[in-house]
Design a protein around this motif. Structure first.
Motif, PDB file in Angstrom:
ATOM      1  N   THR A   6       0.815  -1.216   0.000  1.00 13.80           N
ATOM      2  CA  THR A   6       0.000   0.000   0.000  1.00 13.80           C
ATOM      3  C   THR A   6       0.849   1.267   0.000  1.00 13.80           C
ATOM      4  O   THR A   6       0.424   2.309  -0.484  1.00 13.80           O
ATOM      5  N   ASP A   7       2.071   1.193   0.554  1.00 16.70           N
ATOM      6  CA  ASP A   7       2.937   2.376   0.608  1.00 16.70           C
ATOM      7  C   ASP A   7       4.044   2.313  -0.435  1.00 16.70           C
ATOM      8  O   ASP A   7       5.050   3.024  -0.336  1.00 16.70           O
ATOM      9  N   SER A   8       3.876   1.471  -1.460  1.00 21.58           N
ATOM     10  CA  SER A   8       4.901   1.340  -2.495  1.00 21.58           C
ATOM     11  C   SER A   8       5.031   2.635  -3.288  1.00 21.58           C
ATOM     12  O   SER A   8       4.041   3.234  -3.709  1.00 21.58           O
ATOM     13  N   SER A   9       6.276   3.082  -3.487  1.00 20.56           N
ATOM     14  CA  SER A   9       6.511   4.300  -4.272  1.00 20.56           C
ATOM     15  C   SER A   9       7.941   4.290  -4.791  1.00 20.56           C
ATOM     16  O   SER A   9       8.800   3.574  -4.284  1.00 20.56           O
ATOM     17  N   GLY A  10       8.169   5.087  -5.819  1.00 18.64           N
ATOM     18  CA  GLY A  10       9.516   5.249  -6.347  1.00 18.64           C
ATOM     19  C   GLY A  10       9.796   4.518  -7.640  1.00 18.64           C
ATOM     20  O   GLY A  10      10.883   4.670  -8.211  1.00 18.64           O
ATOM     21  N   ALA A  11       8.840   3.735  -8.152  1.00 19.75           N
ATOM     22  CA  ALA A  11       9.083   2.990  -9.388  1.00 19.75           C
ATOM     23  C   ALA A  11       7.767   2.596 -10.037  1.00 19.75           C
ATOM     24  O   ALA A  11       6.735   2.452  -9.372  1.00 19.75           O
ATOM     25  N   ASN A  12       7.813   2.427 -11.355  1.00 18.60           N
ATOM     26  CA  ASN A  12       6.710   1.839 -12.108  1.00 18.60           C
ATOM     27  C   ASN A  12       6.989   0.352 -12.316  1.00 18.60           C
ATOM     28  O   ASN A  12       8.140  -0.051 -12.479  1.00 18.60           O
ATOM     29  N   ILE A  13       5.931  -0.457 -12.312  1.00 19.21           N
ATOM     30  CA  ILE A  13       6.070  -1.895 -12.534  1.00 19.21           C
ATOM     31  C   ILE A  13       5.427  -2.237 -13.872  1.00 19.21           C
ATOM     32  O   ILE A  13       4.248  -1.941 -14.101  1.00 19.21           O
ATOM     33  N   TYR A  14       6.225  -2.847 -14.758  1.00 19.97           N
ATOM     34  CA  TYR A  14       5.761  -3.180 -16.099  1.00 19.97           C
ATOM     35  C   TYR A  14       5.796  -4.694 -16.326  1.00 19.97           C
ATOM     36  O   TYR A  14       6.555  -5.422 -15.669  1.00 19.97           O
ATOM     37  N   ARG A  20       4.362  -3.098 -20.876  1.00 18.61           N
ATOM     38  CA  ARG A  20       2.959  -2.791 -20.582  1.00 18.61           C
ATOM     39  C   ARG A  20       2.866  -2.438 -19.112  1.00 18.61           C
ATOM     40  O   ARG A  20       3.227  -3.235 -18.249  1.00 18.61           O
ATOM     41  N   LEU A  21       2.400  -1.223 -18.811  1.00 20.89           N
ATOM     42  CA  LEU A  21       2.348  -0.743 -17.435  1.00 20.89           C
ATOM     43  C   LEU A  21       1.327  -1.534 -16.625  1.00 20.89           C
ATOM     44  O   LEU A  21       0.153  -1.615 -16.991  1.00 20.89           O
ATOM     45  N   LEU A  22       1.778  -2.116 -15.517  1.00 19.30           N
ATOM     46  CA  LEU A  22       0.890  -2.841 -14.604  1.00 19.30           C
ATOM     47  C   LEU A  22       0.513  -1.994 -13.399  1.00 19.30           C
ATOM     48  O   LEU A  22      -0.656  -1.896 -13.047  1.00 19.30           O
ATOM     49  N   VAL A  23       1.526  -1.392 -12.755  1.00 24.70           N
ATOM     50  CA  VAL A  23       1.289  -0.603 -11.545  1.00 24.70           C
ATOM     51  C   VAL A  23       2.077   0.697 -11.645  1.00 24.70           C
ATOM     52  O   VAL A  23       3.310   0.686 -11.591  1.00 24.70           O
ATOM     53  N   PRO A  24       1.409   1.858 -11.801  1.00 24.66           N
ATOM     54  CA  PRO A  24       2.118   3.135 -11.822  1.00 24.66           C
ATOM     55  C   PRO A  24       2.720   3.462 -10.460  1.00 24.66           C
ATOM     56  O   PRO A  24       2.254   2.977  -9.430  1.00 24.66           O
ATOM     57  N   ASP A  25       3.742   4.276 -10.468  1.00 19.51           N
ATOM     58  CA  ASP A  25       4.400   4.713  -9.228  1.00 19.51           C
ATOM     59  C   ASP A  25       3.379   5.291  -8.262  1.00 19.51           C
ATOM     60  O   ASP A  25       2.596   6.182  -8.612  1.00 19.51           O
ATOM     61  N   GLU A  58       3.922 -16.987 -19.482  1.00 22.31           N
ATOM     62  CA  GLU A  58       4.467 -16.973 -20.844  1.00 22.31           C
ATOM     63  C   GLU A  58       4.351 -15.600 -21.499  1.00 22.31           C
ATOM     64  O   GLU A  58       4.961 -15.346 -22.548  1.00 22.31           O
ATOM     65  N   GLN A  59       3.591 -14.665 -20.879  1.00 18.09           N
ATOM     66  CA  GLN A  59       3.408 -13.333 -21.455  1.00 18.09           C
ATOM     67  C   GLN A  59       4.607 -12.425 -21.208  1.00 18.09           C
ATOM     68  O   GLN A  59       4.687 -11.342 -21.805  1.00 18.09           O
ATOM     69  N   GLY A  60       5.526 -12.825 -20.335  1.00 20.63           N
ATOM     70  CA  GLY A  60       6.701 -12.004 -20.089  1.00 20.63           C
ATOM     71  C   GLY A  60       7.105 -11.997 -18.630  1.00 20.63           C
ATOM     72  O   GLY A  60       6.614 -12.781 -17.818  1.00 20.63           O
ATOM     73  N   GLY A  61       8.026 -11.084 -18.295  1.00 22.98           N
ATOM     74  CA  GLY A  61       8.529 -10.945 -16.939  1.00 22.98           C
ATOM     75  C   GLY A  61       8.239  -9.560 -16.396  1.00 22.98           C
ATOM     76  O   GLY A  61       7.654  -8.709 -17.074  1.00 22.98           O
ATOM     77  N   LEU A  62       8.667  -9.310 -15.180  1.00 20.36           N
ATOM     78  CA  LEU A  62       8.431  -8.032 -14.528  1.00 20.36           C
ATOM     79  C   LEU A  62       9.631  -7.113 -14.701  1.00 20.36           C
ATOM     80  O   LEU A  62      10.773  -7.514 -14.467  1.00 20.36           O
ATOM     81  N   PHE A  63       9.371  -5.890 -15.124  1.00 25.80           N
ATOM     82  CA  PHE A  63      10.396  -4.864 -15.278  1.00 25.80           C
ATOM     83  C   PHE A  63      10.017  -3.717 -14.351  1.00 25.80           C
ATOM     84  O   PHE A  63       8.979  -3.087 -14.527  1.00 25.80           O
ATOM     85  N   VAL A  64      10.848  -3.483 -13.337  1.00 29.73           N
ATOM     86  CA  VAL A  64      10.560  -2.462 -12.330  1.00 29.73           C
ATOM     87  C   VAL A  64      11.535  -1.306 -12.555  1.00 29.73           C
ATOM     88  O   VAL A  64      12.744  -1.458 -12.351  1.00 29.73           O
TER      89      VAL A  64
END
Length: 254
Positions: free
Chosen positions: A55-63, A71-76, A90-96
């Motif tokens: 809930t307090d996550s900040s400082g990065a976008n998760i794609y 593809r943006l999953l969670v905006p900063d 199989e759709q890909g990995g997480l890029f933070v």
């Protein structure tokens, strides 16, 4: 993150072998590629990944990243309570990727993750259309494979718009299976149990009369509702399948 020089845009690879866990990145700079390599016999095409940001996550976008496409999953800063994003492995990995900051105050990007085997009918139901009624086959498989399966009634429903969730308070008369002690004996000691399961707010669950069969799975430490037919309908399904020798397992329906 403090070990990186922000202007160099370093990208670090992280490999995770567990089927469930959490990632916490303090003072994020540059980027992380999170590779999920679970120790499982299931092929990647049979696995779904679900992530829930702190809930307090900040400082990065998760794609979600595959072959250079993002593809943006969670905006900063979008750590809305209960927010969950799922995708096929199989759709890909997480890029933070860390977002530029004007100061050096502490920021932490973090999320929980779980891998789910998609061959379970009740998981398919929860992920694809959680509010639609289950088919007879899905119900019969759910009672055999779910993390919990109980007979009971709805005592109260509490809607939580900030989480986009509803909490269903149950009184249970028959406990077929449970994990993580979702249901506890009632204080009166009359042989009943009580507990709480969650579902999406959009499903519009309301208190109803009569007994139901409640099934579902544990996700991020919470009991999530799967198939939930009226108990008399489950008895009919079970009896019909029993006559044709198609029951995946035996349970008491009295």
């Amino acid at each position: 993150g403090l070990t990186h020089e922000a202007h160099r845009k370093e990208v670090e690879q992280v490999y995770l072998r567990c089927a469930a866990g959490a990632v916490e990145w303090m003072y994020p700079t540059g980027a992380l590629i999170v590779n999920l390599r679970p120790n499982t016999f299931s092929p990647a095409r049979h696995l779904t990944v679900c992530i829930r940001p702190f809930t307090d996550s900040s400082g990065a976008n998760i794609y979600l990243e595959k072959t250079g496409e993002l593809r943006l999953l969670v905006p900063d800063g979008d750590g809305r309570p209960g927010r969950v994003q799922c995708f096929g492995l199989e759709q890909g990995g997480l890029f933070v990727e860390a977002t530029p900051q004007q100061d050096i105050s502490r920021r932490t990007t973090g999320f929980q993750y779980e891998l789910i085997r998609r061959h379970r009918a009740s998981d398919l139901h929860e992920l694809s259309a959680p509010c639609r009624p289950c088919s007879d086959t899905e119900v019969l498989l759910a009672v055999c494979t779910s993390d919990f399966a109980v007979r009971g009634s709805i005592q109260q429903v509490t809607h939580e718009p900030e989480r986009q969730d509803s909490a269903i308070h149950l009184r249970v008369s028959r406990l077929y299976r449970q994990k993580s002690r979702v249901f506890e004996p009632v204080p009166e000691g009359d042989g009943h149990w009580q507990g709480r399961v969650r579902t999406l707010l959009e499903c519009g669950v309301r208190p109803g009369h009569g007994d139901f069969l409640f099934t579902g799975h544990m996700h991020f430490g919470e009991a999530r509702l799967g198939c939930a037919p009226r108990f008399k309908d489950f008895q009919r399904m079970y009896r019909d399948a029993q006559e044709r020798g198609l029951n995946p397992c035996e349970v008491g329906t009295d």
